[in-house]
Design a protein around this motif. Structure first.
Motif, PDB file in Angstrom:
ATOM      1  N   GLY A  93     -15.063  -2.331   3.364  1.00  0.00           N
ATOM      2  CA  GLY A  93     -13.798  -2.199   2.907  1.00  0.00           C
ATOM      3  C   GLY A  93     -13.532  -2.186   1.434  1.00  0.00           C
ATOM      4  O   GLY A  93     -12.999  -1.267   0.874  1.00  0.00           O
ATOM      5  N   ASP A  94     -14.259  -2.787   0.733  1.00  0.00           N
ATOM      6  CA  ASP A  94     -14.260  -2.875  -0.863  1.00  0.00           C
ATOM      7  C   ASP A  94     -14.851  -1.895  -1.229  1.00  0.00           C
ATOM      8  O   ASP A  94     -14.408  -1.104  -2.265  1.00  0.00           O
ATOM      9  CB  ASP A  94     -15.134  -4.279  -1.196  1.00  0.00           C
ATOM     10  N   PHE A 140      -0.152  -4.026  -2.774  1.00  0.00           N
ATOM     11  CA  PHE A 140       0.228  -2.445  -3.079  1.00  0.00           C
ATOM     12  C   PHE A 140       0.438  -2.248  -4.604  1.00  0.00           C
ATOM     13  O   PHE A 140       0.229  -1.516  -5.279  1.00  0.00           O
ATOM     14  CB  PHE A 140       1.589  -2.286  -2.441  1.00  0.00           C
ATOM     15  N   PHE A 141       0.864  -3.503  -5.252  1.00  0.00           N
ATOM     16  CA  PHE A 141       1.217  -3.441  -6.752  1.00  0.00           C
ATOM     17  C   PHE A 141      -0.174  -3.295  -7.338  1.00  0.00           C
ATOM     18  O   PHE A 141      -0.331  -2.653  -8.331  1.00  0.00           O
ATOM     19  CB  PHE A 141       1.780  -4.923  -7.163  1.00  0.00           C
ATOM     20  N   MET A 182      -5.448  -5.596   2.482  1.00  0.00           N
ATOM     21  CA  MET A 182      -4.711  -6.671   3.587  1.00  0.00           C
ATOM     22  C   MET A 182      -5.934  -6.551   4.546  1.00  0.00           C
ATOM     23  O   MET A 182      -5.890  -7.867   4.785  1.00  0.00           O
ATOM     24  CB  MET A 182      -3.372  -6.128   4.083  1.00  0.00           C
ATOM     25  N   LEU A 183      -6.093  -5.741   5.267  1.00  0.00           N
ATOM     26  CA  LEU A 183      -7.374  -6.065   6.206  1.00  0.00           C
ATOM     27  C   LEU A 183      -8.448  -6.728   5.890  1.00  0.00           C
ATOM     28  O   LEU A 183      -9.082  -7.643   6.468  1.00  0.00           O
ATOM     29  CB  LEU A 183      -7.699  -4.768   6.953  1.00  0.00           C
ATOM     30  N   ARG A 184      -8.914  -6.178   4.712  1.00  0.00           N
ATOM     31  CA  ARG A 184     -10.085  -6.774   4.149  1.00  0.00           C
ATOM     32  C   ARG A 184      -9.895  -8.340   3.651  1.00  0.00           C
ATOM     33  O   ARG A 184     -10.787  -9.209   3.984  1.00  0.00           O
ATOM     34  CB  ARG A 184     -10.511  -6.162   2.660  1.00  0.00           C
ATOM     35  N   ALA A 185      -8.825  -8.728   3.229  1.00  0.00           N
ATOM     36  CA  ALA A 185      -8.531 -10.279   2.822  1.00  0.00           C
ATOM     37  C   ALA A 185      -8.397 -11.061   4.348  1.00  0.00           C
ATOM     38  O   ALA A 185      -8.854 -11.892   4.413  1.00  0.00           O
ATOM     39  CB  ALA A 185      -6.851 -10.223   2.154  1.00  0.00           C
ATOM     40  N   TRP A 186      -7.897 -10.210   5.259  1.00  0.00           N
ATOM     41  CA  TRP A 186      -7.787 -10.896   6.458  1.00  0.00           C
ATOM     42  C   TRP A 186      -9.230 -11.212   7.200  1.00  0.00           C
ATOM     43  O   TRP A 186      -9.555 -12.190   7.539  1.00  0.00           O
ATOM     44  CB  TRP A 186      -7.003 -10.097   7.614  1.00  0.00           C
ATOM     45  N   ILE A 187     -10.348 -10.069   6.992  1.00  0.00           N
ATOM     46  CA  ILE A 187     -11.480 -10.385   7.548  1.00  0.00           C
ATOM     47  C   ILE A 187     -12.224 -11.331   6.732  1.00  0.00           C
ATOM     48  O   ILE A 187     -13.024 -12.155   7.255  1.00  0.00           O
ATOM     49  CB  ILE A 187     -12.280  -8.945   7.261  1.00  0.00           C
ATOM     50  N   THR A 188     -11.992 -11.667   5.294  1.00  0.00           N
ATOM     51  CA  THR A 188     -12.591 -12.533   4.777  1.00  0.00           C
ATOM     52  C   THR A 188     -12.214 -13.964   4.973  1.00  0.00           C
ATOM     53  O   THR A 188     -12.957 -14.889   5.024  1.00  0.00           O
ATOM     54  CB  THR A 188     -12.185 -12.280   2.955  1.00  0.00           C
ATOM     55  N   GLN A 235      -0.863   7.200  -0.696  1.00  0.00           N
ATOM     56  CA  GLN A 235      -2.109   6.697  -1.005  1.00  0.00           C
ATOM     57  C   GLN A 235      -2.306   5.120  -1.522  1.00  0.00           C
ATOM     58  O   GLN A 235      -3.240   4.432  -1.122  1.00  0.00           O
ATOM     59  CB  GLN A 235      -2.676   7.356  -2.378  1.00  0.00           C
ATOM     60  N   VAL A 236      -1.578   4.775  -2.249  1.00  0.00           N
ATOM     61  CA  VAL A 236      -1.212   3.433  -2.570  1.00  0.00           C
ATOM     62  C   VAL A 236      -0.981   2.578  -1.264  1.00  0.00           C
ATOM     63  O   VAL A 236      -1.619   1.444  -1.171  1.00  0.00           O
ATOM     64  CB  VAL A 236       0.056   3.217  -3.490  1.00  0.00           C
ATOM     65  N   PHE A 237      -0.129   3.171  -0.461  1.00  0.00           N
ATOM     66  CA  PHE A 237       0.022   2.235   0.960  1.00  0.00           C
ATOM     67  C   PHE A 237      -1.143   1.951   1.613  1.00  0.00           C
ATOM     68  O   PHE A 237      -1.315   0.777   2.178  1.00  0.00           O
ATOM     69  CB  PHE A 237       1.379   3.120   1.537  1.00  0.00           C
ATOM     70  N   ILE A 238      -1.910   3.173   1.666  1.00  0.00           N
ATOM     71  CA  ILE A 238      -3.099   3.292   2.669  1.00  0.00           C
ATOM     72  C   ILE A 238      -4.154   2.158   1.918  1.00  0.00           C
ATOM     73  O   ILE A 238      -4.672   1.188   2.707  1.00  0.00           O
ATOM     74  CB  ILE A 238      -3.707   4.539   2.725  1.00  0.00           C
TER      75      ILE A 238
END
Length: 330
Positions: free
Chosen positions: A154-155, A81-82, A127-133, A118-121
Motif C-alpha cells: 500500500g505504501d 486526505f489532507f 486509511m486501509l494501510r494504517a488499519w493493516i499496520t 485522486q486525493v480521496f482514493i
C-alpha cells in the motif's frame, strides 16, 4: 532502459544520496517547504488537541475535554486526505523545480485543480494501510508477515501514484494503468526507499535513550518542584503512595509529587514524533517524484539533475525514449 542490481554497499550509498538529494532539491526552491510545514503544523495540532483533552479531564473541564477529543478524532480521520492533497502539491513543486522552473505554491495549486477524486482514493488507501499496520501489531507468525507485506504494498502504491497524478494529472483509472506499466521498469534500487523506513526506525532507536532521560528528568522535576506546579496534576505526598522511603533518598514522605513535568515531556515527544513522520513521508515523496520523472519525463529535467539520477538509478542509457514512450502509451 536497463537497471543493475546494487550490492549492499551500494544500497547504503544510495540511501545517503537519497537524503542528500532531498536537501539539494529543497535548496533549489524554498517553496517546496510550504506543504511540509503545513503538514507538520497539522500533525502537531492533532497532538495538541488530544493532550489538551487529557489536560481538560484532569482539571475537571469535562465539556471542554469532550470537544477537544471530538475535534482531534475528526482531524485524525481527515489527515489521510489532507496529507495526500499536500503531498500531491509537494510532488508537483519538486517536479517543477527539477525541471528548472521557478516553482510556486500558487502555480502548483492551479496545476492540480480538480484532483479531489485522486486525493480521496489515495486517502482511502492510506486509511486501509494504517488499519493493516494496527492489525499487524497484534498478530504473529505468517499473518504478521502477510499484513506487513500488504502494508508495504500500500505504501508503494500510494507513493507511486502521487507523482503520476501530480505530474501527468491522470484520472484514477489511467493512473493505475500507468502504474501497471511502471512495474516493468522498477529497478532493484527501488528497495532504497524502504531504507527510509529503516532509517526512521534506527533514528527512533537512537532517540530511545533520550526519551528515557527525558522521563527521568520529568520524574525528578515532579518530585523537587511538585509544590509549585498545578495542583490538578499533583499525586499528593509520597507518603500516600509509599509507606516507607529510604533515608538516603533526597525526598521523604512529605514530598509532593506532580505529574505535570512528565506530562509536558510526553506531549513534546509526541509532537516530535508527529513532525518526524511527516519528514520521512516528505523524503519518500521527493524520491518517487524524481524516480518517476527520470523514467517518464527525462527530457524535461535539468541536465545536472538528470546526470545525478542516472548514476543513482544505475541507468544504462540506451532505452530512455522507449521507456518514456511505453509510459505515454499506457
Amino acid at each position: 532502459m536497463q537497471f543493475t542490481k546494487p550490492s549492499i554497499g551500494d544500497r547504503v550509498s544510495q540511501l545517503g544520496y537519497l537524503v542528500k538529494n532531498t536537501f539539494t532539491i529543497v535548496g533549489r526552491d524554498k517553496d517546496i517547504l510550504v506543504p511540509v510545514v503545513k503538514m507538520s503544523l497539522y500533525a502537531s495540532l492533532v497532538v495538541v488537541l488530544f493532550f489538551g483533552g487529557i489536560a481538560a479531564v484532569i482539571i475537571g473541564r469535562g465539556g471542554t475535554a469532550a470537544w477537544m477529543f471530538l475535534f482531534s478524532i475528526i482531524l485524525f480521520v481527515y489527515k489521510f486526505f489532507f496529507y495526500n492533497r499536500l503531498e500531491l502539491r509537494l510532488s508537483r513543486l519538486v517536479f517543477d523545480t527539477a525541471c528548472g522552473k521557478d516553482a510556486t505554491v500558487k502555480a502548483a495549486k492551479a496545476e492540480l485543480t480538480g484532483m479531489k477524486r485522486q486525493v480521496f482514493i489515495l486517502g482511502l488507501v492510506d486509511m486501509l494501510r494504517a488499519w493493516i499496520t494496527r492489525q499487524q501489531d497484534g498478530s504473529k507468525g505468517f499473518m504478521s508477515l502477510l499484513l506487513g507485506a500488504l502494508g508495504e504494498l500500500g505504501d508503494l502504491v500510494t507513493h507511486f501514484l502521487l507523482p503520476v497524478f501530480a505530474i501527468d494529472k491522470l484520472g484514477v483509472k489511467d493512473g493505475c494503468m500507468r502504474l501497471g506499466v511502471l512495474k516493468d521498469h522498477v529497478p532493484e534500487t527501488l528497495g532504497g526507499v524502504f531504507g527510509v523506513d529503516i532509517m526512521g526506525g534506527v533514528l527512533r532507536t537512537i532517540m530511545s535513550p533520550l526519551y528515557l532521560i527525558a522521563g527521568i528528568i520529568g520524574v525528578l522535576a515532579g518530585l523537587f518542584f511538585g509544590d509549585f506546579l498545578p495542583a490538578a496534576f499533583s499525586a499528593g505526598p509520597l507518603g500516600d503512595l509509599f509507606s516507607t522511603i529510604p533515608a538516603w533518598l533526597p525526598v521523604d514522605t512529605a514530598t509532593v509529587f506532580s505529574w505535570f513535568p512528565l506530562f509536558v515531556l510526553i506531549f513534546l515527544s509526541c509532537i516530535g514524533n508527529a513532525i518526524f513522520a511527516r519528514l520521512v513521508a516528505t523524503i519518500k515523496v521527493i524520491y518517487f517524484t524524481l524516480f518517476y520523472a527520470r523514467i517518464a519525463h527525462a527530457e524535461k529535467l535539468t541536465p545536472d539533475l538528470r546526470q545525478a539520477l542516472d548514476g543513482y538509478l544505475q541507468v544504462e542509457a540506451s532505452d530512455d525514449s522507449e521507456s518514456a514512450a511505453q509510459l505515454q502509451d499506457s
